[in-house]
Design a protein around this motif. Structure first.
Motif, PDB file in Angstrom:
ATOM      1  N   THR A 129       0.822  -1.212   0.000  1.00  0.00           N
ATOM      2  CA  THR A 129       0.000   0.000   0.000  1.00  0.00           C
ATOM      3  C   THR A 129       0.850   1.253   0.000  1.00  0.00           C
ATOM      4  OG1 THR A 129      -1.809  -1.111   1.121  1.00  0.00           O
ATOM      5  CG2 THR A 129      -1.749   1.274   1.283  1.00  0.00           C
ATOM      6  N   MET A 130       1.920   1.231   0.815  1.00  0.00           N
ATOM      7  CA  MET A 130       2.742   2.422   0.889  1.00  0.00           C
ATOM      8  C   MET A 130       3.738   2.519  -0.249  1.00  0.00           C
ATOM      9  SD  MET A 130       5.625   0.669   1.609  1.00  0.00           S
ATOM     10  CE  MET A 130       6.721   1.988   2.071  1.00  0.00           C
ATOM     11  N   ALA A 131       3.770   1.554  -1.126  1.00  0.00           N
ATOM     12  CA  ALA A 131       4.824   1.498  -2.125  1.00  0.00           C
ATOM     13  C   ALA A 131       4.828   2.699  -3.042  1.00  0.00           C
ATOM     14  CB  ALA A 131       4.720   0.223  -2.952  1.00  0.00           C
ATOM     15  N   PHE A 132       3.659   3.050  -3.559  1.00  0.00           N
ATOM     16  CA  PHE A 132       3.652   4.164  -4.503  1.00  0.00           C
ATOM     17  C   PHE A 132       2.233   4.580  -4.805  1.00  0.00           C
ATOM     18  CE2 PHE A 132       6.501   6.774  -6.562  1.00  0.00           C
ATOM     19  CZ  PHE A 132       6.148   7.041  -7.870  1.00  0.00           C
ATOM     20  N   LEU A 133       2.066   5.704  -5.456  1.00  0.00           N
ATOM     21  CA  LEU A 133       0.759   6.240  -5.820  1.00  0.00           C
ATOM     22  C   LEU A 133      -0.129   5.209  -6.486  1.00  0.00           C
ATOM     23  CD1 LEU A 133      -1.254   8.537  -6.683  1.00  0.00           C
ATOM     24  CD2 LEU A 133       0.196   8.863  -8.658  1.00  0.00           C
ATOM     25  N   LEU A 134       0.385   4.456  -7.416  1.00  0.00           N
ATOM     26  CA  LEU A 134      -0.439   3.601  -8.239  1.00  0.00           C
ATOM     27  C   LEU A 134      -0.478   2.162  -7.799  1.00  0.00           C
ATOM     28  CD1 LEU A 134       0.801   4.956 -11.655  1.00  0.00           C
ATOM     29  CD2 LEU A 134      -1.128   5.739 -10.330  1.00  0.00           C
ATOM     30  N   VAL A 135       0.525   1.725  -7.071  1.00  0.00           N
ATOM     31  CA  VAL A 135       0.653   0.311  -6.782  1.00  0.00           C
ATOM     32  C   VAL A 135      -0.073  -0.082  -5.516  1.00  0.00           C
ATOM     33  CG1 VAL A 135       2.271  -1.547  -6.334  1.00  0.00           C
ATOM     34  CG2 VAL A 135       2.847   0.224  -7.972  1.00  0.00           C
ATOM     35  N   GLY A 136       0.136   0.698  -4.445  1.00  0.00           N
ATOM     36  CA  GLY A 136      -0.339   0.271  -3.141  1.00  0.00           C
ATOM     37  C   GLY A 136      -1.839   0.098  -3.062  1.00  0.00           C
ATOM     38  N   THR A 137      -2.607   0.846  -3.845  1.00  0.00           N
ATOM     39  CA  THR A 137      -4.047   0.805  -3.697  1.00  0.00           C
ATOM     40  C   THR A 137      -4.632  -0.550  -4.037  1.00  0.00           C
ATOM     41  OG1 THR A 137      -4.270   1.600  -5.947  1.00  0.00           O
ATOM     42  CG2 THR A 137      -4.274   3.225  -4.196  1.00  0.00           C
ATOM     43  N   SER A 138      -3.974  -1.328  -4.859  1.00  0.00           N
ATOM     44  CA  SER A 138      -4.570  -2.574  -5.309  1.00  0.00           C
ATOM     45  C   SER A 138      -4.487  -3.682  -4.271  1.00  0.00           C
ATOM     46  CB  SER A 138      -3.878  -3.016  -6.596  1.00  0.00           C
ATOM     47  OG  SER A 138      -2.533  -3.322  -6.344  1.00  0.00           O
ATOM     48  N   GLY A 168       7.833  -5.753 -22.522  1.00  0.00           N
ATOM     49  CA  GLY A 168       8.324  -5.946 -21.164  1.00  0.00           C
ATOM     50  C   GLY A 168       9.126  -7.223 -21.018  1.00  0.00           C
ATOM     51  N   THR A 169       9.516  -7.502 -19.797  1.00  0.00           N
ATOM     52  CA  THR A 169      10.327  -8.683 -19.502  1.00  0.00           C
ATOM     53  C   THR A 169       9.489  -9.949 -19.427  1.00  0.00           C
ATOM     54  OG1 THR A 169      10.059  -8.390 -17.106  1.00  0.00           O
ATOM     55  CG2 THR A 169      11.950  -7.296 -18.168  1.00  0.00           C
ATOM     56  N   GLY A 170       8.172  -9.788 -19.364  1.00  0.00           N
ATOM     57  CA  GLY A 170       7.301 -10.933 -19.170  1.00  0.00           C
ATOM     58  C   GLY A 170       6.758 -11.016 -17.762  1.00  0.00           C
ATOM     59  N   GLY A 171       7.212 -10.130 -16.889  1.00  0.00           N
ATOM     60  CA  GLY A 171       6.702 -10.117 -15.532  1.00  0.00           C
ATOM     61  C   GLY A 171       7.808 -10.008 -14.502  1.00  0.00           C
ATOM     62  N   PHE A 172       7.480  -9.397 -13.356  1.00  0.00           N
ATOM     63  CA  PHE A 172       8.461  -9.212 -12.292  1.00  0.00           C
ATOM     64  C   PHE A 172       8.797 -10.547 -11.642  1.00  0.00           C
ATOM     65  CE2 PHE A 172       4.626  -9.446  -9.821  1.00  0.00           C
ATOM     66  CZ  PHE A 172       5.021  -9.949  -8.587  1.00  0.00           C
ATOM     67  N   SER A 173       9.903 -10.566 -10.928  1.00  0.00           N
ATOM     68  CA  SER A 173      10.336 -11.762 -10.206  1.00  0.00           C
ATOM     69  C   SER A 173      10.817 -11.343  -8.828  1.00  0.00           C
ATOM     70  CB  SER A 173      11.464 -12.475 -10.963  1.00  0.00           C
ATOM     71  OG  SER A 173      11.983 -13.543 -10.213  1.00  0.00           O
ATOM     72  N   LYS A 174      10.608 -12.191  -7.841  1.00  0.00           N
ATOM     73  CA  LYS A 174      10.989 -11.868  -6.471  1.00  0.00           C
ATOM     74  C   LYS A 174      12.492 -11.903  -6.250  1.00  0.00           C
ATOM     75  CE  LYS A 174       6.666 -13.371  -4.323  1.00  0.00           C
ATOM     76  NZ  LYS A 174       6.048 -14.249  -3.299  1.00  0.00           N
ATOM     77  N   ASP A 175      13.230 -12.532  -7.169  1.00  0.00           N
ATOM     78  CA  ASP A 175      14.668 -12.694  -6.967  1.00  0.00           C
ATOM     79  C   ASP A 175      15.507 -11.720  -7.777  1.00  0.00           C
ATOM     80  OD1 ASP A 175      14.160 -13.697  -9.452  1.00  0.00           O
ATOM     81  OD2 ASP A 175      15.165 -15.630  -9.149  1.00  0.00           O
ATOM     82  N   ARG A 176      14.881 -10.651  -8.305  1.00  0.00           N
ATOM     83  CA  ARG A 176      15.646  -9.637  -9.029  1.00  0.00           C
ATOM     84  C   ARG A 176      14.998  -8.265  -8.849  1.00  0.00           C
ATOM     85  NH1 ARG A 176      12.730  -8.671 -13.697  1.00  0.00           N
ATOM     86  NH2 ARG A 176      11.458 -10.402 -14.502  1.00  0.00           N
ATOM     87  N   ALA A 177      15.705  -7.248  -9.310  1.00  0.00           N
ATOM     88  CA  ALA A 177      15.176  -5.887  -9.225  1.00  0.00           C
ATOM     89  C   ALA A 177      13.901  -5.775 -10.066  1.00  0.00           C
ATOM     90  CB  ALA A 177      16.221  -4.883  -9.701  1.00  0.00           C
ATOM     91  N   ASN A 185      -4.848 -10.600  -7.497  1.00  0.00           N
ATOM     92  CA  ASN A 185      -3.794 -11.420  -6.888  1.00  0.00           C
ATOM     93  C   ASN A 185      -2.417 -11.014  -7.389  1.00  0.00           C
ATOM     94  OD1 ASN A 185      -5.519 -12.884  -5.313  1.00  0.00           O
ATOM     95  ND2 ASN A 185      -5.674 -14.618  -6.709  1.00  0.00           N
ATOM     96  N   LYS A 186      -2.300 -10.780  -8.696  1.00  0.00           N
ATOM     97  CA  LYS A 186      -1.004 -10.403  -9.254  1.00  0.00           C
ATOM     98  C   LYS A 186      -0.599  -9.002  -8.815  1.00  0.00           C
ATOM     99  CE  LYS A 186      -1.415 -13.422 -13.285  1.00  0.00           C
ATOM    100  NZ  LYS A 186      -1.552 -13.495 -14.771  1.00  0.00           N
ATOM    101  N   LEU A 187      -1.568  -8.101  -8.769  1.00  0.00           N
ATOM    102  CA  LEU A 187      -1.272  -6.749  -8.291  1.00  0.00           C
ATOM    103  C   LEU A 187      -0.873  -6.769  -6.823  1.00  0.00           C
ATOM    104  CD1 LEU A 187      -4.096  -4.655  -9.990  1.00  0.00           C
ATOM    105  CD2 LEU A 187      -1.642  -4.373 -10.337  1.00  0.00           C
ATOM    106  N   ARG A 188      -1.544  -7.616  -6.048  1.00  0.00           N
ATOM    107  CA  ARG A 188      -1.200  -7.735  -4.631  1.00  0.00           C
ATOM    108  C   ARG A 188       0.231  -8.248  -4.464  1.00  0.00           C
ATOM    109  NH1 ARG A 188      -3.820 -12.591  -2.671  1.00  0.00           N
ATOM    110  NH2 ARG A 188      -1.897 -13.476  -3.479  1.00  0.00           N
ATOM    111  N   ASP A 189       0.608  -9.255  -5.241  1.00  0.00           N
ATOM    112  CA  ASP A 189       1.958  -9.808  -5.145  1.00  0.00           C
ATOM    113  C   ASP A 189       3.004  -8.765  -5.534  1.00  0.00           C
ATOM    114  OD1 ASP A 189       0.867 -12.184  -4.351  1.00  0.00           O
ATOM    115  OD2 ASP A 189       1.027 -13.159  -6.310  1.00  0.00           O
ATOM    116  N   LEU A 190       2.703  -8.008  -6.602  1.00  0.00           N
ATOM    117  CA  LEU A 190       3.629  -6.951  -7.018  1.00  0.00           C
ATOM    118  C   LEU A 190       3.696  -5.874  -5.947  1.00  0.00           C
ATOM    119  CD1 LEU A 190       5.431  -5.505  -9.064  1.00  0.00           C
ATOM    120  CD2 LEU A 190       3.356  -4.589 -10.139  1.00  0.00           C
TER     121      LEU A 190
END
Length: 580
Positions: free
Chosen positions: A113-122, A145-154, A375-380
């Protein structure tokens, strides 16, 4: 109908349906006219008087039963039935898991939620999943894009605010016939270890090249929209049918940083999000009366929301030098303040605000199809929410007035400074002083460079190309032999695998040779890979130099700076600054 058949669910404020049980720390669904919360921790059950009880061991349709069969109401007994919780579990019965604190549960559920203007709300989608999921609008990233974010990289997310008019009350803003341009663009980079982040603004009037953009059409076909040289950056979206994927490609071509995702917001996003948190605090160093943006505020601190918040982020003629760069500074102040508000306990502990944020965010945003579900927005959001506000740095692409214009309307890159900033982001270097959580690992890497170094003539090395441009291995070999005296070196061809970083692999008894080669190549300790010796073409043991994608040419240092240069202009999200 709602779960009790009292009317349309759309008529119920979702914020009134979820309440926090102070005894359990859980949010529970309370429908209209429901019985008060039980004061006894643990499961509870409620039935309408006279209604048939569900069979033991089953759950009534549309309801969720918690607890064990022993805790369920006896069949045939009307009305609520309460059982006193035992002071300790009976012998042989497994104890429940310790309850998390109320604050920790809220933070866990809200995630980013606190991450950023657009991200945290989801991230509040846990509470209202199905409805919020239907709110989301998504667009294909067309392979940009890269195909999606990953937890083990930036993680790199492109945040774009457009000047497109949607919704009521926006007739006074933007161009009436505009499809929406990249009016405000921020590259949000979150570090691999999640300790810090950089938000880099890209001026809309920056002169750059827009590449060819393969774009998915409404009928599912793909059309390549031709690129344009030497044009405004904001034309990467909206013009000629360009979609956000084209803005992604333009940013990658400009910076060398490939995006994981994009999020697009229009005028309504600013209005609804600021209203959802009951206003954002801003500060002005002088009175502002801007007829163009319709902002009229006196000097000092103010809490703004809705129309006033939109006017604040759009004003430019009354701040700084009156241009787009001045507006970027005031927008960065606004985003910093909004982040602090999202992170505050006042927001995080309020189910009502969290649900309003979720409603506002999912309705006002357009995201790429890789994150088109709650779910995907929450994980991001969870990943993006891990860094503290003091380690979120705001900066702007270094630019200068366009020297070809008499009337200054556009800007161009300051090449040297811009490349330096782009490299910091690509190399995952924080613009703030961040306490490294992996001190032991960093110390071990640094120690690999310490110790004696073999003479260049004693270094036996096989050079492989593992991702550098063609011919790099031979170029490096010539440089090592002719200029650095490493005569016992040879070109071993292609590595057979692609590496992002150049590495030196060596056996323990070859460490002095590896240190000499690292010194010549300008390699950091992280490039030193203790391992096995190999045999060269003469049957003698040798170390292995594999050139990765980061290779910049023979003799060009590959050492990544550990800190940002002092002259990089930046601000951090934890500080309150007044717009001048």
């Amino acid at each position: 109908m709602d779960a009790q058949g009292r009317g349309r669910a759309d008529d119920i404020d979702p914020a009134d349906q979820w309440v926090l049980n102070p005894n359990t720390g859980d949010y529970e669904l309370r429908l209209e006219n429901s019985a008060p919360q039980s004061t006894v921790p643990g499961p509870r059950s409620r039935r309408t008087a006279g209604a048939a009880a569900p069979p033991r061991g089953r759950t009534a349709p549309g309801r969720e039963r918690k607890g064990t069969p022993e805790e369920a109401p006896e069949p045939g007994v009307p009305g609520p039935r309460r059982r006193r919780a035992p002071e300790s579990p009976p012998p042989g019965r497994r104890k429940g898991r310790p309850k998390k604190s109320r604050g920790k549960k809220i933070l866990l559920w809200t995630g980013g939620t606190m991450a950023f203007l657009l991200v945290g709300t989801s991230t509040a989608g846990y509470l209202y999943w199905k409805h919020l999921n239907d709110n989301i609008t998504s667009v294909s990233d067309d392979g940009a894009g890269t195909g999606g974010f990953s937890k083990d990289r930036a993680i790199n997310v492109l945040l774009v605010g457009t000047d497109k008019r949607t919704g009521d009350g926006n007739d006074g803003y933007g161009d009436s016939d505009s499809p929406g341009h990249a009016d405000t663009t921020v590259l949000l980079h979150v570090s691999k270890d999640r300790t810090n982040a950089t938000a880099m603004s890209i001026p809309r009037d920056l002169i750059t090249d827009i590449p060819d953009c393969p774009t998915t059409q409404e009928d599912g076909s793909t059309k390549v929209i031709p690129g344009t040289l030497n044009t405004r950056f904001n034309e990467s979206l909206g013009q000629e049918g360009r979609t956000p994927s084209c803005t992604m490609r333009t940013v990658t071509a400009l910076t060398g940083v490939k995006m994981d995702h994009f999020m697009i917001a229009d005028f309504n996003a600013v209005k609804t999000l600021t209203t959802a948190v009951d206003g954002v605090d801003v500060c002005l160093a002088k009175d502002i009366d801007d007829p163009d943006s319709k902002l009229k505020l006196s000097k000092g601190e103010h809490s703004i929301q809705g129309e006033e918040a939109l006017a604040f982020v759009r004003t430019r003629h009354s701040v700084g030098f009156g241009g787009d760069l001045s507006r970027i500074e005031i927008q960065q102040q606004f985003l910093s303040s909004l982040m602090r508000k999202l992170k505050s306990n006042d927001t995080l502990t309020s189910p009502t605000k969290m649900l309003k944020l979720a409603e506002a965010g999912t309705k006002a945003l357009t995201v790429d199809s890789k994150i088109s579900s709650i779910n995907k927005l929450r994980d991001l959001g969870t990943e993006l929410g891990k860094f503290p506000t003091k380690n979120l740095s705001f900066t702007t692409v270094p630019v200068a007035d366009n020297p070809t214009e008499k009337v200054k309307a556009t800007v161009v890159l300051q090449e040297a400074k811009a490349k330096e900033l782009f490299a910091l982001i690509k190399d995952d270097v924080s613009l703030t002083a961040v306490k490294q959580e992996k001190k032991k690992e960093k110390a071990a890497e640094a120690a690999r460079l310490k110790g004696s170094k073999a003479a260049p003539a004693e270094v036996r090395v096989r050079v492989l190309n593992g991702g550098a441009v063609a011919g790099s291995a031979q170029e490096t070999l010539n440089w090592l032999q002719l200029e650095e005296g490493v005569t016992k070196s040879e070109n071993a061809g292609n590595a057979g695998a692609t590496l992002k970083k150049t590495t030196v692999e060596y056996a323990p008894d070859q460490a002095d040779q590896a240190r000499r080669l690292a010194d010549l190549m300008g390699l950091s300790g992280s490039a030193m890979k203790p391992g096995k010796s190999v045999t060269n073409s003469q049957g003698l043991p040798a170390i292995t130099l594999t050139l990765g994608e980061d290779f910049k040419g023979a003799g060009v240092s590959l050492t990544t700076p550990s800190t940002a240069p002092e002259d990089v202009e930046k601000s951090t999200a934890d500080k309150v600054e007044c717009a001048k």
